[in-house]
Scaffold this motif. Structure first.
Motif, PDB file in Angstrom:
ATOM      1  N   LEU A  10       0.435  -1.091  -0.326  1.00 54.14           N
ATOM      2  CA  LEU A  10      -0.221  -0.352  -0.282  1.00 54.14           C
ATOM      3  C   LEU A  10       0.615   1.125   0.020  1.00 54.14           C
ATOM      4  O   LEU A  10       0.484   2.774  -0.255  1.00 54.14           O
ATOM      5  N   CYS A  11       2.333   1.226  -0.293  1.00 53.42           N
ATOM      6  CA  CYS A  11       3.176   2.485   0.172  1.00 53.42           C
ATOM      7  C   CYS A  11       2.986   3.096  -1.709  1.00 53.42           C
ATOM      8  O   CYS A  11       3.586   2.857  -2.265  1.00 53.42           O
ATOM      9  N   PRO A  12       2.470   4.530  -0.683  1.00 53.72           N
ATOM     10  CA  PRO A  12       2.901   5.533  -2.310  1.00 53.72           C
ATOM     11  C   PRO A  12       4.088   5.455  -2.495  1.00 53.72           C
ATOM     12  O   PRO A  12       4.653   6.005  -3.179  1.00 53.72           O
ATOM     13  N   GLY A  49      14.157   1.768   8.580  1.00 49.58           N
ATOM     14  CA  GLY A  49      13.049   0.676   8.460  1.00 49.58           C
ATOM     15  C   GLY A  49      11.934   0.950   7.674  1.00 49.58           C
ATOM     16  O   GLY A  49      10.983   0.449   7.670  1.00 49.58           O
ATOM     17  N   LYS A  50      12.209   2.079   6.962  1.00 52.38           N
ATOM     18  CA  LYS A  50      11.542   1.992   5.749  1.00 52.38           C
ATOM     19  C   LYS A  50      11.246   1.871   4.791  1.00 52.38           C
ATOM     20  O   LYS A  50      12.873   1.717   3.977  1.00 52.38           O
ATOM     21  N   VAL A  51       9.975   1.260   3.478  1.00 50.65           N
ATOM     22  CA  VAL A  51      10.070   1.424   2.200  1.00 50.65           C
ATOM     23  C   VAL A  51      10.404   2.091   1.313  1.00 50.65           C
ATOM     24  O   VAL A  51       9.366   2.997   2.236  1.00 50.65           O
ATOM     25  N   PRO A  52      10.683   2.660   0.390  1.00 45.15           N
ATOM     26  CA  PRO A  52      10.864   1.455  -0.290  1.00 45.15           C
ATOM     27  C   PRO A  52      12.323   1.264  -0.236  1.00 45.15           C
ATOM     28  O   PRO A  52      13.061   2.301   0.265  1.00 45.15           O
ATOM     29  N   PHE A  63      17.972   3.582  -0.066  1.00 42.81           N
ATOM     30  CA  PHE A  63      16.594   4.099   0.573  1.00 42.81           C
ATOM     31  C   PHE A  63      15.930   5.490  -0.021  1.00 42.81           C
ATOM     32  O   PHE A  63      17.009   6.345  -0.448  1.00 42.81           O
ATOM     33  N   GLU A  64      14.409   5.821   0.513  1.00 45.07           N
ATOM     34  CA  GLU A  64      14.036   7.172   0.456  1.00 45.07           C
ATOM     35  C   GLU A  64      13.848   7.008  -1.734  1.00 45.07           C
ATOM     36  O   GLU A  64      14.370   7.312  -2.664  1.00 45.07           O
ATOM     37  N   SER A  65      13.205   7.006  -1.539  1.00 37.60           N
ATOM     38  CA  SER A  65      12.205   7.138  -2.842  1.00 37.60           C
ATOM     39  C   SER A  65      12.334   7.798  -4.080  1.00 37.60           C
ATOM     40  O   SER A  65      13.265   7.749  -4.770  1.00 37.60           O
ATOM     41  N   ALA A  66      12.522   9.358  -3.938  1.00 36.08           N
ATOM     42  CA  ALA A  66      13.569  10.584  -4.918  1.00 36.08           C
ATOM     43  C   ALA A  66      14.512   9.380  -5.296  1.00 36.08           C
ATOM     44  O   ALA A  66      15.222  10.019  -5.866  1.00 36.08           O
TER      45      ALA A  66
HETATM   46  N1  LIG Z   1      10.437   9.278   2.274  1.00 33.31           N
HETATM   47  C1  LIG Z   1      10.430   7.877   2.131  1.00 33.31           C
HETATM   48  C2  LIG Z   1       9.199   8.055   3.212  1.00 33.31           C
HETATM   49  C3  LIG Z   1       9.443   6.405   2.744  1.00 33.31           C
HETATM   50  C4  LIG Z   1       8.403   5.753   4.211  1.00 33.31           C
HETATM   51  O1  LIG Z   1       7.585   6.628   4.895  1.00 33.31           O
HETATM   52  N2  LIG Z   1       7.439   4.652   4.197  1.00 33.31           N
HETATM   53  C5  LIG Z   1       6.603   3.826   4.522  1.00 33.31           C
HETATM   54  C6  LIG Z   1       5.128   2.948   4.494  1.00 33.31           C
HETATM   55  S1  LIG Z   1       4.215   4.005   3.040  1.00 33.31           S
HETATM   56  C7  LIG Z   1       7.458   3.116   5.790  1.00 33.31           C
HETATM   57  O2  LIG Z   1       8.082   2.548   5.075  1.00 33.31           O
HETATM   58  N3  LIG Z   1       6.796   3.040   7.189  1.00 33.31           N
HETATM   59  C8  LIG Z   1       7.678   2.338   8.195  1.00 33.31           C
HETATM   60  C9  LIG Z   1       8.255   3.326   9.641  1.00 33.31           C
HETATM   61  O3  LIG Z   1       7.897   4.471   8.996  1.00 33.31           O
HETATM   62  O4  LIG Z   1       8.592   2.508   9.754  1.00 33.31           O
HETATM   63  C10 LIG Z   1      10.795   7.343   0.929  1.00 33.31           C
HETATM   64  O5  LIG Z   1      10.525   8.816  -0.153  1.00 33.31           O
HETATM   65  O6  LIG Z   1      11.241   6.593   0.581  1.00 33.31           O
END
Ligand SMILES: N[C@@H](CCC(=O)N[C@@H](CS)C(=O)NCC(=O)O)C(=O)O
Length: 221
Positions: A10-12, A49-52, A63-66
């Motif tokens: 679901l991650c934008p 710990g974030k995707v993508p 890491f970081e989509s941009a």
């Molecule tokens: N600024 C980051 C934001 C990524 C983000 O917040 N992903 C969320 C899912 S939509 C996530 O991994 N959250 C898990 C967490 O914060 O622990 C990007 O652009 O990649």
């Protein structure tokens, strides 16, 4: 080079990278993880710990989509990023701003009552006003050519298209250019194929889980 995108359905932000990979026809594998209980191997490669996260041949990850999108673009010419440094910088600014628009959308889906919902809606609309004000004739953000800004905003439009009062949040009368841009992006195969088939159902379930109030306002019964 083998690329593996570590994802959550679901991650934008993940979707921004999927759109870019599909648009550029770069082969990649996609691995979905449960963000509620992320596996250890993921926490080792994604420092926050974030995707993508984009896993590379050597096992390390970006890491970081941009940033992931810029890397994909850099290694696969011809480039989506404009040549002109000033245009490129402006594109980056609006990609960054897109994070706020994604945040607004998320906060709409977790608003617990009318007051919270209306506060977020006012903020979301104000931010969409800013994007509307800088859009040109289209069809894409930079005009004739698709760019990383298009990849960055497509996930926002896909979610607004699923929300019941989209006309309320993004009415044609207030946002004619934004709506035209959204229509262009949502018609692209790389955008349509950038989520799993069951995305609309998953999205509705996710909103219902987040907030009964938001589900009532946003999701058709
Ligand atoms: N600024 C980051 C934001 C990524 C983000 O917040 N992903 C969320 C899912 S939509 C996530 O991994 N959250 C898990 C967490 O914060 O622990 C990007 O652009 O990649």
């Amino acid at each position: 080079m083998a690329l593996e995108l570590i994802s959550f359905k679901l991650c934008p932000f993940v979707q921004r990278s999927v759109v870019t990979l599909l648009h550029k026809q770069v082969p990649f594998d996609i691995t979905y993880i449960d963000l509620a209980s992320p596996p250890d191997w993921f926490l080792k490669i994604s420092p926050f710990g974030k995707v993508p996260a984009l896993r590379l041949d050597d096992g390390s990850a970006l890491f970081e989509s941009a940033i992931i999108n810029e890397y994909i673009d850099d290694i696969t010419p011809p480039h989506l990023n404009p040549e002109d440094p000033l245009v490129r910088a402006r594109n980056r600014s609006w990609i960054q701003f897109g994070e706020q628009c994604i945040g607004d959308q998320y906060h709409l889906t977790v608003a617990k009552d009318e007051e919270a919902f209306e506060t977020v809606r006012a903020r979301a609309e104000g931010n969409l006003d800013k994007v509307e004000a800088i859009l040109g004739e289209g069809p894409y953000f930079n005009g004739e050519r698709f760019s990383l800004v298009d990849a960055a905003y497509a996930p926002i439009f896909m979610r607004y298209a699923l929300i019941k009062p989209m006309d309320d949040v993004m009415p044609e009368s207030r946002y004619p250019r934004l709506n035209a841009w959204a229509r262009t992006l949502l018609a692209l195969p790389e955008v349509q194929r950038s989520v799993v088939d069951e995305f609309p159902t998953l999205f509705a379930e996710y909103v219902r889980k987040n907030s009964a109030y938001a589900a009532e306002r946003l999701i058709a019964a």
